[in-house]
Design an enzyme around this catalytic site. Structure first.
Site, PDB file in Angstrom:
ATOM      1  N   LYS A 190       0.651  -1.075   0.091  1.00 31.69           N
ATOM      2  CA  LYS A 190      -0.059   0.000   0.005  1.00 31.69           C
ATOM      3  C   LYS A 190       0.734   1.108  -0.014  1.00 31.69           C
ATOM      4  O   LYS A 190       1.876   1.146   0.584  1.00 31.69           O
ATOM      5  CB  LYS A 190      -1.014  -0.072   1.307  1.00 31.69           C
ATOM      6  CG  LYS A 190      -2.055   1.064   1.312  1.00 31.69           C
ATOM      7  CD  LYS A 190      -2.683   0.785   2.641  1.00 31.69           C
ATOM      8  CE  LYS A 190      -3.996   1.998   2.551  1.00 31.69           C
ATOM      9  NZ  LYS A 190      -4.770   1.852   3.870  1.00 31.69           N
ATOM     10  N   SER A 236      -9.744   1.652   2.976  1.00 32.95           N
ATOM     11  CA  SER A 236      -8.841   2.424   2.246  1.00 32.95           C
ATOM     12  C   SER A 236      -7.758   1.910   1.341  1.00 32.95           C
ATOM     13  O   SER A 236      -7.256   2.113   0.214  1.00 32.95           O
ATOM     14  CB  SER A 236      -8.200   3.654   2.896  1.00 32.95           C
ATOM     15  OG  SER A 236      -7.351   2.783   3.981  1.00 32.95           O
ATOM     16  N   SER A 268      -9.747  -0.886   7.175  1.00 36.33           N
ATOM     17  CA  SER A 268      -9.421  -0.659   5.724  1.00 36.33           C
ATOM     18  C   SER A 268      -8.619  -1.710   5.130  1.00 36.33           C
ATOM     19  O   SER A 268      -8.122  -1.787   3.921  1.00 36.33           O
ATOM     20  CB  SER A 268      -8.493   0.527   5.893  1.00 36.33           C
ATOM     21  OG  SER A 268      -9.127   1.737   5.706  1.00 36.33           O
TER      22      SER A 268
END
Ligand code: GLN
Length: 471
Positions: free
Chosen positions: A72, A147, A171
């Protein structure tokens, strides 16, 4: 469905090479550019794969040798951008690797690229990314969740073996549920957060996406364990869960399983409830005993989460002023307004909204004291969980109240977006480990995940039972 374990077996039997596997996956990434799942792909990946092949040939592969891991884009990677999907950090390249990245590389893993996300990990749909929203590979008109939506989409579409995400309020688990993959968040302190760009430090966790429990365990075993660079890192050794769950053939399944009272499930869609009850039935048939858990303060989970995260973010983000770090305006200005211009141009609307709320929460006005009250609430939530785990081994609950929603569906209603985190934030507030397992599908064919939560540091038990349920 791509798993590292399967690839590793083929590599050991000389039926595949890391170089071929990497080349194939890079081609797949190219073919799936429309998913917007990657922000940046590692151009050196094939060369790194050749080194991994050599280690296999020499008979000493690392535990993650040749594993292609998408990271990420809020986790620091040396010589690769780490943008947090924000204009604010668009040009930022860290000079160091996060501890998790260091450990993955030392174990033979390859960072295949940086995954798209909601800006600074604030969001539930990936729609706040400065680079455009990643798409759900199962239905591209739907969001992948957030997210860590890019990471989930990548694993679901076979564009890496595994991926890392961050989970502050769900997330990792929520996008895993929306995309139909495994998503795991550890106990707070289990995995070092050194090099993770903070959103709300007391609730931030690094988590894992994979297509099975074994790959998840392999990564956890490598990434876990004390790190002196993170003051919140727990003084516990690396886990050894992969070996433990591979060795035990017959896991006990006569567990006590905590479930939520019906009224807490009212927000769930019919499809989600169907999968939930189907698995409650399976759990009981395999010897599990169900116990209803009373959570006194469940209606305060999301408000407490919002108060704490916005307050912490308003403090963490003060360094992003475009002078020390971050986007610098091109307007020719040399007075105090430069900071507001830098931040005004650098941050998107959702980040600005949260920083304003957080700054308000942190006001020293004694009649407000929102932060102190939220902290007290968090203690209560922790107590509720501790009491629950005195009675049960696990808590079984949906990960999300619905399957993936359509792009733009909730964009204009931030409160409904925040409430969609109802089932996930409490694990962050209490610090317990939790995993989302892909257990079903909606009528429209969209994935549905269910969540299993365990007591602090009980990851081994959690993985063993997860393996049992997903079989
Ligand atoms: N969806 C939640 C939020 O927008 C969770 C974010 C996260 O875990 N990083 O705050």
């Amino acid at each position: 469905m791509k798993t590292y374990l399967e690839f590793r077996q083929k590599r050991i039997e000389n039926k595949a090479t890391c170089k071929e596997e990497t080349t194939n996956i890079l081609q797949e990434i190219d073919r799936n550019k429309h998913l917007q799942a990657y922000i940046k792909v590692n151009e050196n990946a094939v060369n790194e794969a050749a080194v991994a092949d050599k280690r296999f040939e020499a008979g000493n592969p690392g535990p993650l040798e040749g594993m292609l891991v998408a990271v990420k884009d809020n986790i620091s990677t040396r010589s690769m951008p780490t943008t947090c999907a924000s204009k604010m950090l668009e040009k930022y390249e860290p000079v160091f690797d996060a501890t998790v990245v260091q450990r993955i590389k030392a174990a033979g893993g390859i960072v295949i690229g940086k995954a798209n996300m909601d800006e600074f990990a604030m969001g539930s749909s990936n729609e706040t990314s400065y680079f455009g929203c990643a798409k759900n590979p199962v239905d591209t008109s739907c969001v992948p969740g957030g997210s860590s939506g890019g990471s989930a989409a990548i694993v679901a579409a076979g564009l890496a073996h595994t991926a890392l995400g961050s989970d502050t309020g769900g997330s990792v688990r929520q996008p895993a549920s929306f995309c139909g993959v495994v998503g795991f968040k550890p106990t707070y302190g289990r995995i070092s957060r050194y090099g993770l760009i903070a959103f709300a430090s007391s609730l931030d966790h690094i988590g894992i996406f994979a297509n099975n429990i074994e790959d998840t365990a392999l990564l956890l075993d490598v990434m876990s364990g004390r790190d002196d660079m993170d003051s919140t890192s727990a003084n516990t050794p690396n886990t050894d869960i992969f070996n433990a769950i591979s060795a035990s053939q017959q896991t006990n399944s006569n567990f006590k399983i905590g479930i939520l009272p019906e009224r807490m499930l009212q927000c769930c869609s019919h499809d989600v409830l169907e999968v939930y009850y189907e698995y409650l039935d399976k759990i009981q048939k395999s010897g599990g005993q169900l116990h209803e858990i009373e959570f006194d303060c469940y209606d305060a989970w999301v408000p407490t989460y919002v108060a704490l995260t916005t307050a912490e973010a308003s403090s963490n983000f003060s360094r992003l002023d475009g002078i020390r770090l971050g986007h610098r305006t091109e307007k020719n200005i040399d007075n105090i307004d430069i900071v507001s211009l830098n931040r005004g141009e650098g941050f998107g609307d959702e980040v600005k909204r949260r920083l304003l709320v957080g700054t308000y929460i942190m006001l020293s006005n004694p009649s407000l004291q929102y932060y102190a009250k939220a902290k007290q609430m968090q203690q209560l939530i922790k107590k509720c969980y501790a009491a629950a785990f005195d009675k049960v081994d696990f808590i079984f609950l949906p990960t999300t109240s619905t399957s993936a929603f359509k792009t733009n569906e909730k964009n204009s209603d931030p409160v409904s977006m925040y409430l969609s985190d109802f089932f996930t934030t409490s694990a962050n507030l209490s610090g317990i480990p939790a995993i989302s397992l892909p257990l079903g599908k909606s009528k429209a064919g969209l994935p549905i995940g269910m969540q299993l939560q365990a007591n602090l540091f009980e990851e081994e038990k959690l993985f063993a039972y997860s393996k049992k349920i997903t079989r």
